[in-house]
Every structure is written in structure tokens, then in C-alpha cells.
Scaffold this active site. Structure first.
Site, short mmCIF file in Angstrom:
data_model
loop_
_atom_site.label_atom_id
_atom_site.label_comp_id
_atom_site.label_asym_id
_atom_site.label_seq_id
_atom_site.Cartn_x
_atom_site.Cartn_y
_atom_site.Cartn_z
N SER A 59 18.30 10.34 17.49
CA SER A 59 18.72 9.11 16.83
C SER A 59 19.81 8.46 17.66
O SER A 59 20.27 9.02 18.66
CB SER A 59 19.21 9.42 15.42
N ASP A 110 22.77 10.46 18.55
CA ASP A 110 22.67 11.51 19.56
C ASP A 110 22.91 10.98 20.97
O ASP A 110 22.99 11.75 21.91
CB ASP A 110 21.28 12.16 19.53
N SER A 151 -12.79 -4.01 -11.28
CA SER A 151 -12.88 -3.70 -9.84
C SER A 151 -11.87 -4.52 -9.02
O SER A 151 -12.23 -5.44 -8.30
CB SER A 151 -14.30 -3.91 -9.31
#
Lengths: 304, 642
Positions: free
Chosen positions: B34, B37, B543
Site C-alpha cells: 500500500s 509501505d 421477470s
């Protein structure tokens, strides 16, 4: 000894990937077109298309969006190339723009590009009903290009929405579109500028002579060298064209494309110059400088 | 690189340089981690250290660093790679970006992928074309849930080579103990992931330690720097030794004298004279030539884009797989696969989808979700549907058999994408585990008495009149009137509606999206049988989804399915509220009520629209009968006897 297959160097892998992409497009779309902008990337793309379908000819037309402000040598090269290879070449100009005398001096590069390039391209795509258009953009050119898909989906209005692109895994490209929608396809996405030049050298691909250094008439404006390609370039007070040995790293509309001083007049020397270059090639394109994130904005509006 | 090249390079030196560059191999890898990091910083560092940042780009970053930067007065290298304006402003990377750099030994393509859980699909996208993954870990935090997730996805996509980049070690005093603990923790849980190489490297992307240059602060580390490792790691390239496979992309037919099959060799090696089998049909021939623009080849291997000509004229088209005599791919219409769902629209088993595998696109459906896997804990969980970013093991049934290998054996032959056939969006990506065989092969019997003879006996053309619309729109009222009219004209009919189907055949189904899909699937199958029996079948169901109505349409022959949209504004239907259902739905007593808290997708390609707000049911029923007469549906059926 058994003959073994050729080793797949990085250029061979890039070539094979581009050919694969072109074949997918030819097989899946009803009416594709290859945009041909006459520059070195287009020259490589065209060469790859010839290879992809050999011994057939590329099963689609080529289209040049002509702003009427291209270098004269580019138009000559375009027509010579089309004749040599027997291509079906469409040239499109925004006639409304011509009627209104839209030019880069009175209207600025933004408005000019919008009308004569983006609008013109959209007009042409709609007019011919193309459902796929190949473009020669590369991911290494600019930050917003780095995230572009190889198959880039466009709405019926030719708009690009960076948040709403289809996931693209492996080499499984989703080519399905509804009527009016289209896909811009970038077969040389993964090539870098150096790859392009090396491939031109390796394959001996013809390119426009403007890439090679030669004495040309130029004026200096805002720190950039502009070539006086014809009498339409208005000279500012005190400006006198000078003959300088220059070449172009990128080609487009001559008033918007800066030259660099250079003595490189062979392909080898161009590549050598490229290797020591300290500015990226798009620096020569003035449209990118106009505002931050300008490329992203142009793309949303339908620019390539 | 550029720094080494002298301003005035001698031509010979240049030619030598280019020759060596031409011989470089290519490594594609992805980085996962991320923002926290330091992933973007690491990539920025790689580009910067390999001198791929031009001066004008650097100037632009310096300007941006002052505006958006997060590292004080230093140049924020992360800004080099965070592309789109929106994410630059949010400070997160939301899409896959591709970066390029080159060293003297290799050229690299980096897929820069976001690390948050909601971007699992982007990571999978980046991983699909990568040979190696760099998994970033913040030395201060050690192994996190996201590290487990990244490793799982990397392994799922079949990546065999992993670099564990223990970043920000500068903030832990370049401590060996910290590094060793992280590596031991990682190896403990990643043991089952089947990685062939796992290289852990302590580094500081911000200061460049152990990225390109060796760190002077970590004498205790004697392994390679990141770039040294990337330049030398041996990526298994034995695809040319595997059995021959070529997925035909395009039939190359410039004139009557040449017929070639163009495609890229997925695996194996071929030479003229080899026996070639079409996996899909079993037909065989001999390879005559390998054609390329650069001349015919004596041999070709995996990765090469070629055009093949064969000695015999056999039927081959796009999507067919060419293979050798030995070790042929599997041919089946069912398989088990790992599936990553990539759409906001849920996966509902039973719904008809499209699957693209190689150059072949076929109708398919997921018949069963065996279990989904929590990407953070690796726990297997039961699931009825799949949501965005979920991963599951599923069974897939295809409309026709396709040739495939398992993904583990051959990525190109075992990978597929899932496409919505109405919106055309890419919904998911799958990797085939193995083929499934039906316990009994049910083949259609070619009967002497068939649809045409049955219809002729009734002197009519069978068809389905499919009435769709909101609850209370007036579907059943109109359908009843139409049936009466048809009966009085001497036709054989049957009406399927909620009352006679939901109480019997479908009484096990509720009203969730998944159940609604199954409900309509069964009704469509029943109406297909009724049409086969030669009946004019009236179907009156809400439907609500286009996809299911499209599925019903595709089950029938052209012209047999007539979609009739009973159009009533929601307000009008709700005001009528014959059965009092809207009131209950508004009160929250009924969940998933169409029009209230479940969507109704109006038809886009209906044959008829009946507007109940402007015309009476009797007139509308007449309109349906008129349509049938005008379209020859109430003729004597003699032209059906073909």
C-alpha cells in the site's frame, strides 16, 4: 543438431505482443481503422500491421486526421508511404474548423487542438462508423498514459472515463461493444521510446526525414525553436528566421512542435543522441504544458 | 545507463551497445503493497536510480512536491508514478500503472498495483502478466493481513518468484534482528504457496539502500540488491518444451491459393512435417509451412506470432486450438475453476454469461459456487453469490465443448474472462483447475415426432408470448384475455404465471436476486418444452432482469420469442395495488419487492409495448392478436414443416 526456435529477446516479445493485439482486433471488430499520424510510432505500428497479416494486406483502412498545419514533408511522406504499400488511406479534416479559420496563433494551442484534432477525430470516427481505432500511444510517454488499457473503452460520445475501464487480464481482451460505442486500441503500449528507435534501426523502417538533422529555417520563441515551414507562420516584431541544423524528436503541427539543435543525420546518431538526452520527448509538444494534468483532461474529451 | 554513455558516443561503441541491448531479455513483475509501505517511492527510486527520469519530468515533480508532497522539502519520488489527477489529490493509487526501465542486462515492465482490499481485482490484473512479484512490507509493522492477501493473490495467479522487500528499515535502525524476524514469520505462512524462489531484501526506498546500490549501513546483509536480483533471477521459460498449442486468432486468406491460420504459439515447438490435430474436431493434417513476413521458418516456438499452412484442406476457424498428436488438451463443456469476481454486479449462479478463453467466446454459466475463500485468512466459506473482489472455487458449464488445459499447466490455455452479455462489461477472471465429466452423457434424441410435426398437427406455429412488467401492471389480465381469444380461434395454448408456477414447481424459491434468476430460468425451460410440444405459450412474470429475458429468448428459435412489455408507471401500479403488496412492501413487510427495493430493468428490444395507462386491457389484448396475425404466427403452420 536440432534447430531450436529463435530466442525471444525483449524486442521480439514486444513485436509478438503487438501482432497478437492487431489480429484480435481484425478478428473481433466489424469495422476497425488504424490511425496514422505519420510519426515514428505510426511508422512502427504500420510496419507491425504489415507483418501481422502477411501475406494478406492489413484488413482495415488507415486514417490521418489532418489539421492542415502538418509539416509539408510529413504529408509527402504519408502519400509516398500509402502509394508504396498500396494502403487504403483516409485523410480527414474538420471542414467547419477550416471554414472558421481555426489556427494555433489566434485561438491558442488548446482551442486549436480541441477543434482540429479531437473534434476532427470524433467526426471521422462517427462518420465512418468505426468500432475500433488503433492508436500509437505508449505508456512511457506521460503519467496518465501509464494507466491506459490496451483496449480502451469509449462511450458513444467517444469519451474516456478512467474510473470505468474494463479489467484487462492476460491477453484476453474484451472486444464487445454496443452500436456507437468503440474501443481505442494501443498495440505498442509497452514499447518505450528507445525500443521504438531500436526497432526502426533493426527493421530498417522508413521514417519522415524531419527526424534527421538538416539546416532548416527556425525562429526562437519562449526558449523553443519553431520551424518556419510555410508563410502562414506570423513573425513577431524583431523575429528573423535563422538557418540552424535542427531535427525533431516528435512530429505534429509545425507551429506547435519544437525542434532541437542537432547534427545527428543518421539513425545511429539519433539513437546515440536519445541515449544521452536529458529531456523527455513530450517536452517538444506544447499542448502538454498548458495546464497540469492536461493530457488526462484531453483524453477524457476524446483525444488520443 | 545514460550517465555511462558519453556525450559523443563513437559509432562503433554505439553499435556494440545496441547489439547488446537487442539481446536483452524482458522481465515483467508487479509490486504489491500500500501507499504506506512506500511502494510508489520504491518505483520512483528504481526509475530515478536507473536514470529514467528526464530533467523536465524532474522539474515537474519538484513543482508537484511542493503542492502535494508528503516528505517535506525533499523531492517526493512517489509523485513520479501516481498518475491520474484524482488519485494524486486523494494520495492513493487506484489503478494498475505500467512503468518501464532498463539496465545493462534486462528490460523491465513493472505493473504498479494498489494494495487495499477493495483493489484485489487490480492486483490480479497486474499479476496476470507478471513473472515475479515484489511484495512490500513496512519494517516497522511486519507481516500484516494485507501481506497475506497479496501473497495469496500472487500465488492464485500462478506467480512462482517472489521478492520480499522489507522497506523502511532505516526507521528500524537497519536492524538485522527485525529483518530476520519478518523473514521467518513470512516463510512460516507462505510455505504452501508453491513459490520457487523467495528472496528477502532489507531496504530503504527513500534513501536508496539495497535498491540499486548496496547499503553501507547493513554490512550484515550479504544477499543481492533488488536490481541485482531482478537482473539475474532465472524465470522458468520452458514453455517451448511443453506440448504444442496454438489458439487460432485469424484465418489468413489473401487469395484462393493461400489459406493460413494466424496465432501466437502458446506452448511447444513445431517444424514443417509435424502432424497437427484440431483439438476441437479431432481432424488432423501435416504442417506444411510456418509463414512470417521475414520468410518461412524451419522451426517456431512458444511466444512467436506466426501463420501456419497445412497440407490438407480441413475446417478450421477462429477459436480452434491446434495441437500435436501427443498430449492433447482436454475437450469438455464443464470445468472447475478459481474465479475472481471483479464487478459491482453480483455473480448469481445459473445466469447466462459469456466466457472468453483463448480466441473463443462461448455462452456459459456458473452452475455452483463450491466455496469462496477469504483472501485475508484463506478460510473457505459457503456462498450463494459472489461480490466484487471475492474469490471462489466454482463449477462452470459451457454451451459447447472447448479445448483447454489446466491453468497450472498452461496459463494461455487455462485462463478465461467472464463477460456480461447485455452490458458487455468484464465481470471476472478465472483459472481452470480441471475438467468435469457428466456422470451420464445426455444426448438429445433425434425423434421422429418433433416440434414441427407436433405444431403441424395443431395447425399452428408454436411461440412464447412473454409478458414482462411491474407487479400490478396488468400482465395476467391481458394474458388471460389473449389466451381466450386464441382459444376461440382454435389454437392450442397454455398460460404460465406466478400462481401456477410459484405454488408448485418453484415453491422452494424466494425473492432474492439469485432466486429470481432461478425462477425465470425454470419458467424459460418449461416454456421451451411447451413450445417443443407445439403450444402457443403465454408467460406472465415480472421477470425484472434483462439478462434472464435474453436467456429465455436465446433458448428458442428465431422468431419464437415475443417479448411484450406491459408498461405502467410505478405510481399507477402502486395506486391499483390489487393484491395489497405495494402497501406491505412500503411498510417493510415484504423485502426485495420489484420497483420498491429491487430493480426493474425495462426491455430495450421488445416486440410490443402495451401502455396500460392509456388503453384498456381488451384493446391491448386485441393488439397482441393483431401482431400475431400480421407476423404470420397464427397461420396454418404448413411453412413450419421444413
Amino acid at each position: 543438431m536440432t534447430i531450436t526456435p529463435e530466442r525471444m529477446t525483449h524486442l521480439k516479445r514486444l513485436e509478438a505482443e503487438s501482432i497478437f493485439i492487431m489480429r484480435e482486433v481484425a478478428a473481433e471488430f466489424k469495422n476497425p481503422v488504424m490511425l496514422y499520424s505519420i510519426g515514428k510510432d505510426s511508422s512502427v505500428m504500420l510496419h507491425l500491421a504489415i507483418k501481422a497479416f502477411y501475406p494478406s494486406k492489413p484488413p482495415f483502412p488507415f486514417m490521418h486526421v489532418n489539421t492542415t498545419w502538418k509539416f509539408r514533408e510529413m504529408i509527402k511522406f504519408r502519400d509516398d508511404t500509402a502509394a508504396r504499400l498500396g494502403l487504403n488511406l483516409i485523410s480527414h479534416t474538420n471542414q467547419e474548423g477550416v471554414a472558421n479559420n481555426i489556427n494555433p496563433f489566434d485561438h491558442g494551442s488548446n482551442v486549436f487542438t480541441n477543434i482540429m484534432k479531437t473534434d476532427a477525430l470524433k467526426q471521422a470516427l462517427t462518420e465512418h462508423g468505426f468500432d475500433a481505432a488503433f492508436g500509437g500511444a505508449r505508456r512511457d510517454e506521460e503519467k496518465s498514459r501509464a494507466k491506459e488499457r490496451i483496449f480502451s473503452f469509449r462511450t458513444q460520445n467517444h469519451g474516456w472515463d478512467p474510473k470505468n475501464q474494463r479489467p484487462e487480464l492476460w491477453n484476453l481482451y474484451n472486444a464487445r461493444v454496443k452500436p456507437g460505442e468503440s474501443i481505442r486500441v494501443f498495440p505498442i503500449s509497452n514499447w518505450t521510446e528507445l525500443d521504438i528507435w531500436q526497432y526502426i534501426l533493426m527493421e530498417n523502417i522508413p521514417i519522415v526525414p524531419l527526424y534527421f538533422a538538416k539546416k532548416r529555417p527556425v525562429v526562437e520563441r519562449g526558449g523553443q525553436l519553431i520551424m518556419v515551414d510555410d508563410e502562414r507562420l506570423p513573425l513577431l516584431p524583431g523575429e528573423v528566421p535563422e538557418m540552424k541544423s535542427v531535427r525533431f524528436r516528435t512530429l505534429g503541427d509545425y507551429p506547435l512542435t519544437a525542434a532541437v539543435e542537432s547534427e545527428a543525420d543518421t539513425l545511429e546518431e539519433i539513437v546515440a543522441e536519445m541515449l544521452v538526452a536529458r529531456t523527455s520527448e513530450r517536452a517538444g509538444r506544447m499542448i502538454d504544458h498548458d495546464e497540469a494534468g492536461s493530457m488526462e483532461k484531453k483524453k477524457r474529451e476524446g483525444y488520443f | 545507463m545514460n550517465a555511462i554513455v558519453a556525450e559523443k558516443m563513437e559509432t562503433q561503441a554505439l553499435i556494440d551497445y545496441l547489439a547488446s541491448h537487442e539481446q536483452k531479455s524482458l522481465l515483467r513483475f508487479l509490486t504489491c503493497g500500500s501507499v504506506d509501505d512506500g511502494k510508489s517511492t520504491l518505483i520512483g527510486r528504481l526509475l530515478y536510480d536507473t536514470k529514467l527520469i528526464f530533467e523536465d519530468q524532474l522539474a515537474s515533480i519538484e513543482k508537484d512536491s511542493k503542492k502535494h508532497g508528503t516528505v517535506g522539502d525533499d523531492i517526493d519520488l512517489a509523485l513520479l508514478v501516481d498518475g491520474l489527477q484524482a488519485e494524486r489529490e486523494q494520495g492513493i493509487t487506484i489503478d494498475v500503472a505500467y512503468r518501464f526501465f532498463t539496465t545493462d542486462k534486462r528490460k523491465f515492465i513493472v505493473a504498479d498495483t494498489p494494495g487495499h482490499e477493495q483493489y484485489t481485482r487490480n492486483m490480479a490484473t497486474g499479476a496476470s502478466n507478471s513473472d515475479l512479484a515484489v511484495i512490500l512490507i513496512d519494517a516497522r509493522k511486519g507481516i500484516l493481513t494485507q501481506t497475506r492477501r497479496h501473497s495469496f493473490i500472487v500465488s492464485l495467479l500462478g506467480i512462482k518468484h517472489v521478492v520480499l522487500a522489507v522497506n523502511k528499515i532505516d526507521l528500524m535502525d537497519y536492524s538485522q534482528a527485525v529483518f530476520d524476524k519478518i523473514v521467518a514469520d513470512y516463510k512460516a505462512f507462505a510455505a504452501d504457496f508453491g513459490f520457487e524462489t523467495l528472496q528477502a531484501i532489507p531496504m530503504s526506498a527513500r534513501y536508496g539502500d539495497n535498491v540499486l546500490s548496496r547499503s553501507e549501513k547493513m554490512a550484515w546483509y550479504d544477499g543481492p540488491t533488488l536490481v541485482e536480483h531482478l537482473e539475474t533471477v532465472q524465470i522458468d521459460q520452458d514453455l517451448s518444451d511443453k506440448p504444442f498449442r496454438l489458439q487460432v486468432q485469424w484465418v489468413n486468406r489473401p487469395d484462393l491459393n493461400f489459406r493460413g491460420f494466424s496465432g501466437t504459439i502458446a506452448s511447444g515447438t513445431i517444424r514443417p512435417g509435424d502432424e497437427i490435430i484440431v483439438a476441437n474436431s479431432g481432424k488432423s493434417s501435416t504442417l506444411k509451412s510456418i509463414v512470417t513476413y521475414d520468410g518461412e521458418l524451419p522451426v517456431a516456438g512458444a511466444g512467436q506470432a506466426v501463420t501456419l499452412t497445412l497440407a490438407d484442406e480441413i475446417d478450421i476457424s477462429r477459436g480452434d486450438v491446434l495441437t500435436g498428436k501427443e498430449a492433447r488438451p482436454e475437450l469438455s463443456d464443464q470445468f472447475q475453476a478459481h474465479l475472481i469476481w471483479m464487478s459491482d454486479q453480483e455473480l448469481i449462479p445459473g445466469r447466462t454469461l459469456l466466457i472468453k478463453i483463448g480466441a473463443k467466446t462461448v455462452s456459459a454459466s456458473v452452475t455452483e459456487i463450491k466455496h469462496k475463500t477469504d483472501v485475508n485468512t484463506f478460510a473457505n466459506l459457503a456462498a450463494k453469490t459472489l461480490k466484487l473482489n471475492e474469490v471462489a472455487v466454482v463449477n462452470v458449464a459451457l454451451q459447447e465443448p472447448v479445448a483447454f488445459d489446466t491453468y497450472a499447466d498452461n496459463h494461455a490455455m487455462g485462463a478465461f474472462i467472464v463477460i456480461d452479455r447485455v452490458t458487455n462489461l468484464t465481470l471476472g477472471a478465472g483459472m481452470i483447475d480441471h475438467g468435469l465429466r457428466r456422470a451420464t452423457n445426455v444426448h438429445w434424441q433425434a425423434l421422429d415426432v418433433n416440434k414441427a410435426t407436433r405444431a403441424a398437427a395443431k395447425n399452428q406455429k408454436p411461440a412464447v408470448l412473454w409478458f414482462t412488467g411491474l407487479s400490478g401492471a396488468g400482465k395476467s389480465t391481458i394474458a388471460n384475455l389473449v389466451e381466450k381469444k386464441l382459444l376461440s380461434l382454435g389454437h392450442h395454448t397454455y398460460l404460465l404465471d406466478g400462481d401456477n408456477v410459484r405454488h408448485g414447481l418453484n415453491k422452494d424459491l424466494g425473492f432474492t436476486d439469485a432466486d429470481r434468476v432461478e425462477n425465470i430460468r425454470r419458467v424459460a425451460e418449461v416454456s421451451k418444452l411447451m413450445v417443443d410440444a407445439g403450444l402457443i405459450t403465454l408467460v406472465s412474470f415480472i421477470s425484472p432482469f434483462r439478462a434472464e429475458r435474453q436467456m429465455a429468448r436465446e433458448m428458442l428459435a428465431d422468431g419464437e420469442f415475443i417479448e411484450i412489455y406491459v408498461s405502467t408507471p410505478l405510481a399507477v401500479a402502486e395506486q391499483r395495488d390489487v393484491k395489497g403488496l405495494y402497501a406491505k412492501a412500503r411498510a417493510g413487510e415484504i423485502k426485495h419487492f420489484t420497483g420498491i427495493d429491487s430493480p426493474y430493468e425495462a426491455p430495450e428490444s421488445q416486440q410490443l409495448t402495451l401502455n396500460t395507462a392509456t388503453q384498456a386491457p381488451e384493446q391491448l389484448a386485441e393488439k397482441v392478436v393483431t401482431y400475431m396475425i400480421e407476423h404470420g404466427l397464427l397461420g396454418d403452420g404448413s411453412d413450419y414443416m421444413i
